[in-house]
Design a protein around this motif. Structure first.
Motif, PDB file in Angstrom:
ATOM      1  N   LYS A  76       0.130  -1.672   3.921  1.00  0.00           N
ATOM      2  CA  LYS A  76       1.222  -2.604   4.163  1.00  0.00           C
ATOM      3  C   LYS A  76       0.728  -3.875   4.838  1.00  0.00           C
ATOM      4  O   LYS A  76       1.094  -4.996   4.448  1.00  0.00           O
ATOM      5  CB  LYS A  76       2.281  -1.915   5.035  1.00  0.00           C
ATOM      6  CG  LYS A  76       3.443  -2.798   5.419  1.00  0.00           C
ATOM      7  CD  LYS A  76       4.370  -2.097   6.391  1.00  0.00           C
ATOM      8  CE  LYS A  76       3.725  -1.926   7.752  1.00  0.00           C
ATOM      9  NZ  LYS A  76       4.696  -1.412   8.759  1.00  0.00           N
ATOM     10  N   LEU A  77      -0.120  -3.736   5.856  1.00  0.00           N
ATOM     11  CA  LEU A  77      -0.607  -4.904   6.581  1.00  0.00           C
ATOM     12  C   LEU A  77      -1.532  -5.763   5.724  1.00  0.00           C
ATOM     13  O   LEU A  77      -1.514  -6.996   5.818  1.00  0.00           O
ATOM     14  CB  LEU A  77      -1.330  -4.461   7.860  1.00  0.00           C
ATOM     15  CG  LEU A  77      -0.435  -3.821   8.921  1.00  0.00           C
ATOM     16  CD1 LEU A  77      -1.255  -3.387  10.123  1.00  0.00           C
ATOM     17  CD2 LEU A  77       0.675  -4.796   9.341  1.00  0.00           C
ATOM     18  N   VAL A  78      -2.346  -5.128   4.873  1.00  0.00           N
ATOM     19  CA  VAL A  78      -3.194  -5.892   3.956  1.00  0.00           C
ATOM     20  C   VAL A  78      -2.330  -6.712   3.004  1.00  0.00           C
ATOM     21  O   VAL A  78      -2.558  -7.905   2.790  1.00  0.00           O
ATOM     22  CB  VAL A  78      -4.129  -4.947   3.168  1.00  0.00           C
ATOM     23  CG1 VAL A  78      -4.819  -5.713   2.041  1.00  0.00           C
ATOM     24  CG2 VAL A  78      -5.170  -4.343   4.100  1.00  0.00           C
ATOM     25  N   ASN A 122       0.314  -3.751  -2.219  1.00  0.00           N
ATOM     26  CA  ASN A 122       1.661  -3.529  -1.703  1.00  0.00           C
ATOM     27  C   ASN A 122       2.035  -2.055  -1.823  1.00  0.00           C
ATOM     28  O   ASN A 122       2.356  -1.588  -2.923  1.00  0.00           O
ATOM     29  CB  ASN A 122       2.666  -4.399  -2.461  1.00  0.00           C
ATOM     30  CG  ASN A 122       4.046  -4.367  -1.826  1.00  0.00           C
ATOM     31  OD1 ASN A 122       4.339  -3.519  -0.987  1.00  0.00           O
ATOM     32  ND2 ASN A 122       4.891  -5.292  -2.225  1.00  0.00           N
ATOM     33  N   PRO A 123       2.012  -1.285  -0.737  1.00  0.00           N
ATOM     34  CA  PRO A 123       2.312   0.145  -0.830  1.00  0.00           C
ATOM     35  C   PRO A 123       3.751   0.423  -1.209  1.00  0.00           C
ATOM     36  O   PRO A 123       4.078   1.509  -1.691  1.00  0.00           O
ATOM     37  CB  PRO A 123       1.998   0.657   0.580  1.00  0.00           C
ATOM     38  CG  PRO A 123       2.218  -0.524   1.461  1.00  0.00           C
ATOM     39  CD  PRO A 123       1.760  -1.707   0.646  1.00  0.00           C
ATOM     40  N   LYS A 124       4.641  -0.556  -0.976  1.00  0.00           N
ATOM     41  CA  LYS A 124       6.037  -0.350  -1.351  1.00  0.00           C
ATOM     42  C   LYS A 124       6.183  -0.113  -2.845  1.00  0.00           C
ATOM     43  O   LYS A 124       7.091   0.597  -3.279  1.00  0.00           O
ATOM     44  CB  LYS A 124       6.876  -1.566  -0.931  1.00  0.00           C
ATOM     45  CG  LYS A 124       7.129  -1.680   0.550  1.00  0.00           C
ATOM     46  CD  LYS A 124       7.952  -2.920   0.867  1.00  0.00           C
ATOM     47  CE  LYS A 124       9.302  -2.881   0.162  1.00  0.00           C
ATOM     48  NZ  LYS A 124      10.103  -4.097   0.451  1.00  0.00           N
ATOM     49  N   ILE A 125       5.293  -0.713  -3.647  1.00  0.00           N
ATOM     50  CA  ILE A 125       5.388  -0.537  -5.090  1.00  0.00           C
ATOM     51  C   ILE A 125       5.015   0.883  -5.478  1.00  0.00           C
ATOM     52  O   ILE A 125       5.659   1.503  -6.328  1.00  0.00           O
ATOM     53  CB  ILE A 125       4.510  -1.562  -5.823  1.00  0.00           C
ATOM     54  CG1 ILE A 125       5.005  -2.981  -5.524  1.00  0.00           C
ATOM     55  CG2 ILE A 125       4.531  -1.306  -7.330  1.00  0.00           C
ATOM     56  CD1 ILE A 125       4.176  -4.075  -6.133  1.00  0.00           C
ATOM     57  N   VAL A 196       5.787 -16.404   2.751  1.00  0.00           N
ATOM     58  CA  VAL A 196       5.506 -16.041   4.141  1.00  0.00           C
ATOM     59  C   VAL A 196       6.581 -15.087   4.664  1.00  0.00           C
ATOM     60  O   VAL A 196       6.286 -14.081   5.322  1.00  0.00           O
ATOM     61  CB  VAL A 196       5.416 -17.298   5.024  1.00  0.00           C
ATOM     62  CG1 VAL A 196       5.391 -16.914   6.507  1.00  0.00           C
ATOM     63  CG2 VAL A 196       4.168 -18.105   4.676  1.00  0.00           C
ATOM     64  N   ALA A 197       7.850 -15.403   4.357  1.00  0.00           N
ATOM     65  CA  ALA A 197       8.947 -14.547   4.808  1.00  0.00           C
ATOM     66  C   ALA A 197       8.838 -13.150   4.202  1.00  0.00           C
ATOM     67  O   ALA A 197       9.073 -12.144   4.886  1.00  0.00           O
ATOM     68  CB  ALA A 197      10.286 -15.179   4.432  1.00  0.00           C
ATOM     69  N   LEU A 198       8.466 -13.074   2.924  1.00  0.00           N
ATOM     70  CA  LEU A 198       8.292 -11.774   2.284  1.00  0.00           C
ATOM     71  C   LEU A 198       7.135 -11.002   2.913  1.00  0.00           C
ATOM     72  O   LEU A 198       7.205  -9.783   3.071  1.00  0.00           O
ATOM     73  CB  LEU A 198       8.056 -11.959   0.787  1.00  0.00           C
ATOM     74  CG  LEU A 198       9.268 -12.404  -0.039  1.00  0.00           C
ATOM     75  CD1 LEU A 198       8.845 -12.784  -1.455  1.00  0.00           C
ATOM     76  CD2 LEU A 198      10.322 -11.307  -0.083  1.00  0.00           C
ATOM     77  N   GLY A 199       6.063 -11.722   3.264  1.00  0.00           N
ATOM     78  CA  GLY A 199       4.938 -11.071   3.924  1.00  0.00           C
ATOM     79  C   GLY A 199       5.319 -10.517   5.291  1.00  0.00           C
ATOM     80  O   GLY A 199       4.964  -9.392   5.645  1.00  0.00           O
ATOM     81  N   PHE A 204       6.854  -5.562   8.631  1.00  0.00           N
ATOM     82  CA  PHE A 204       7.759  -4.792   9.492  1.00  0.00           C
ATOM     83  C   PHE A 204       8.523  -3.713   8.721  1.00  0.00           C
ATOM     84  O   PHE A 204       9.423  -3.073   9.274  1.00  0.00           O
ATOM     85  CB  PHE A 204       8.758  -5.723  10.191  1.00  0.00           C
ATOM     86  CG  PHE A 204       8.130  -6.575  11.267  1.00  0.00           C
ATOM     87  CD1 PHE A 204       7.944  -6.064  12.543  1.00  0.00           C
ATOM     88  CD2 PHE A 204       7.705  -7.864  10.985  1.00  0.00           C
ATOM     89  CE1 PHE A 204       7.360  -6.831  13.534  1.00  0.00           C
ATOM     90  CE2 PHE A 204       7.110  -8.638  11.978  1.00  0.00           C
ATOM     91  CZ  PHE A 204       6.933  -8.124  13.253  1.00  0.00           C
ATOM     92  N   GLU A 205       8.138  -3.527   7.452  1.00  0.00           N
ATOM     93  CA  GLU A 205       8.793  -2.503   6.639  1.00  0.00           C
ATOM     94  C   GLU A 205       8.446  -1.121   7.163  1.00  0.00           C
ATOM     95  O   GLU A 205       7.283  -0.804   7.434  1.00  0.00           O
ATOM     96  CB  GLU A 205       8.344  -2.628   5.176  1.00  0.00           C
ATOM     97  CG  GLU A 205       9.117  -1.748   4.219  1.00  0.00           C
ATOM     98  CD  GLU A 205      10.505  -2.274   3.921  1.00  0.00           C
ATOM     99  OE1 GLU A 205      11.344  -1.479   3.489  1.00  0.00           O
ATOM    100  OE2 GLU A 205      10.740  -3.502   4.148  1.00  0.00           O
ATOM    101  N   ARG A 206       9.449  -0.283   7.288  1.00  0.00           N
ATOM    102  CA  ARG A 206       9.229   1.078   7.750  1.00  0.00           C
ATOM    103  C   ARG A 206       8.940   1.988   6.572  1.00  0.00           C
ATOM    104  O   ARG A 206       9.431   1.770   5.466  1.00  0.00           O
ATOM    105  CB  ARG A 206      10.445   1.605   8.515  1.00  0.00           C
ATOM    106  CG  ARG A 206      10.672   0.886   9.839  1.00  0.00           C
ATOM    107  CD  ARG A 206      11.814   1.528  10.609  1.00  0.00           C
ATOM    108  NE  ARG A 206      12.007   0.915  11.912  1.00  0.00           N
ATOM    109  CZ  ARG A 206      12.924   1.318  12.788  1.00  0.00           C
ATOM    110  NH1 ARG A 206      13.718   2.333  12.488  1.00  0.00           N
ATOM    111  NH2 ARG A 206      13.025   0.699  13.944  1.00  0.00           N
ATOM    112  N   ARG A 207       8.165   3.022   6.825  1.00  0.00           N
ATOM    113  CA  ARG A 207       7.855   3.977   5.782  1.00  0.00           C
ATOM    114  C   ARG A 207       9.129   4.713   5.371  1.00  0.00           C
ATOM    115  O   ARG A 207       9.897   5.143   6.230  1.00  0.00           O
ATOM    116  CB  ARG A 207       6.816   4.987   6.292  1.00  0.00           C
ATOM    117  CG  ARG A 207       6.312   5.925   5.212  1.00  0.00           C
ATOM    118  CD  ARG A 207       5.250   6.837   5.740  1.00  0.00           C
ATOM    119  NE  ARG A 207       5.687   7.601   6.900  1.00  0.00           N
ATOM    120  CZ  ARG A 207       5.143   8.740   7.290  1.00  0.00           C
ATOM    121  NH1 ARG A 207       4.125   9.238   6.647  1.00  0.00           N
ATOM    122  NH2 ARG A 207       5.594   9.369   8.354  1.00  0.00           N
TER     123      ARG A 207
END
Length: 208
Positions: A76-78, A122-125, A196-199, A204-207
């Motif tokens: 996520k941070l990457v 992007n781990p969310k994907i 930038v806002a998406l980054g 701060f996205e939670r698992r």
């Protein structure tokens, strides 16, 4: 393949792909700045990144990310840092850079890699694939893994089918925008701010 509710899957996928997000902003901004070749290359990179996620989720990485806090946070941070970096580059572009000619072969390859990395990092994907794709597998299927792999490839193909033409449209508007430097600069600063806002949001996205 009869193990998938294809019509429902395609309709749901198109609705998601058409929703504006980091991929859309990245494709449009590259196409406007450097021409349709750059935009299409970025769209192709985005789709290839999705193929990478398809392979990883089919192999079970989605479950690993869901189970591993540190792996999710690291990826996520990457991904967040990369989006912020891309956004800052867009926000800081000067008029000369915005008026650049069509990208060279080397630059086009680099843009392709930008598109791919923006998705792979992007781990969310991966988590999204893990949660989204199984919903369309026919109950009782004995080939669920193959069905998920086929849908992942189809989602990547649909992404390019949608975002490729978007790159062409954005490129067609580039002449109008280049004749209006203030509008073009404003568009790039807006695109950069959105990335930038998406980054930051991703950071701060939670698992799940």
């Amino acid at each position: 393949m009869t193990d998938v509710h294809w019509w429902l899957f395609v309709l749901a996928s198109l609705a998601l792909i058409l929703t504006p997000g980091q991929d859309m902003m990245l494709v449009m901004s590259r196409s406007i700045a450097q021409g349709r070749a750059a935009g299409v290359a970025t769209a192709a990179g985005v789709s290839v990144g999705l193929i990478g996620h398809t392979i990883l989720v089919t192999l079970g990485l989605g479950a690993v990310i869901l189970a591993s806090e540190w792996l999710f946070v690291a990826l996520k941070l990457v991904g967040a840092a990369y989006l912020v970096w891309l956004g800052v580059q867009l926000f800081r572009n000067k008029d000369a850079a915005l008026r650049a000619d069509i990208a060279s072969t080397r630059a086009t390859r680099r843009l392709f890699l930008d598109g791919a990395f923006s998705n792979v990092s992007n781990p969310k994907i991966a988590v999204f694939y893990w949660a989204f794709l199984p919903q369309f597998v026919v109950a009782g299927s004995t080939h669920a893994a193959s069905a998920i792999f086929a849908m992942g490839l189809a989602f990547a193909a649909l992404t390019f089918i949608v975002k490729g033409p978007i790159a062409l449209v954005a490129s067609a508007l580039s002449g109008w925008l280049r004749a209006r430097p203030a509008a073009l600069t404003g568009l790039y600063r807006l695109s950069g701010a959105v990335l930038v806002a998406l980054g930051v949001r991703l950071a701060f996205e939670r698992r799940p």
